[in-house]
Enzyme design. Structure first.
Site: not given
Ligand code: G3P
Length: 222
Positions: A85
């Protein structure tokens, strides 16, 4: 649409994998830090459980360091399903280009607009990760960029997968599927939530109760 878990929690990954529907896993520095375990050990363990793509994120922010870190993660994990990533920043573009040209699959993370996705795909990314929930949080319809990216990638036949990330609820999963996302990565709680429906539970309870009314000797297989 493929289903990925967005977690670094080994128990959750084992559990979802046992259900037979888990296609891959995404992690990020916040998720790994939450588990409080060694980063490489965690990724190694995940790769041993899940045969599909497992995203591991670099924390370097200069091009050369991102390339070095990406290669090092690949070498130290030694599993073919690791996807590196890389954040969608200027320095990330050449890192994506270089790693991709070496056969390392790259998931470009922190995508918040369709032109960012276009650039990542042009640089050779295997996946782009638009963050749906975080856009919703600031009053933008996050899923609109998934729809736009789908059109752009289809127009130019980019092979890059659209990985809908920052999925927060079951409706996001439905909308991602309707928008043509290739993957939705979600927390364990969302995956559990999309399994359940109260009418399924009520219906099953009634079937089993009615079944009890049939004399034992008339039940097939008994
Ligand atoms: O992995 C990245 C993403 O899915 C993070 O999600 O809920 O922290 O915005 P969130």
């Amino acid at each position: 649409m493929k289903i990925f878990l967005d977690t670094a929690n080994i128990d959750e990954i084992r559990e979802a994998h046992s259900w037979g529907i888990l296609d891959g896993v995404t992690t990020n520095p916040s998720l790994v830090a939450k588990e409080g375990k060694d980063f490489l050990d965690v990724v190694r363990q995940i790769c041993a459980i899940v045969p599909g793509p497992v995203s591991a994120e670099v924390v370097a922010t200069t091009t050369d360091d991102m390339i070095r870190e990406g290669r090092e993660i690949m070498r130290k994990i030694g599993a073919p399903n690791v996807v590196i990533k890389i954040p969608m920043i200027r320095e990330g573009l050449r890192a994506i280009r270089t790693l991709s040209s070496e056969g390392i699959r790259v998931n470009t993370t922190l995508i918040f607009s369709s032109p960012q996705a276009l650039l990542a795909a042009k640089a050779g990314a295997a996946y782009v990760s638009p963050f749906i929930g975080r856009l919703d949080d600031i009053s933008h319809v996050g899923m609109d960029i998934v729809r736009d990216i789908r059109v752009i990638f289809d127009n130019y036949e980019f092979k890059c997968g659209i990985l809908a990330a920052s999925i927060r609820n079951p409706l996001h999963v439905v909308d991602a599927a309707r928008a043509g996302a290739d993957v939705a990565t979600m927390p364990f709680g969302v995956l559990e939530a999309i399994i359940r429906h109260p009418l399924t539970d009520v219906g099953l309870k009634k079937f089993l109760k009615d079944w009890e009314k049939l004399p034992q000797q008339m039940r097939a297989g008994s």
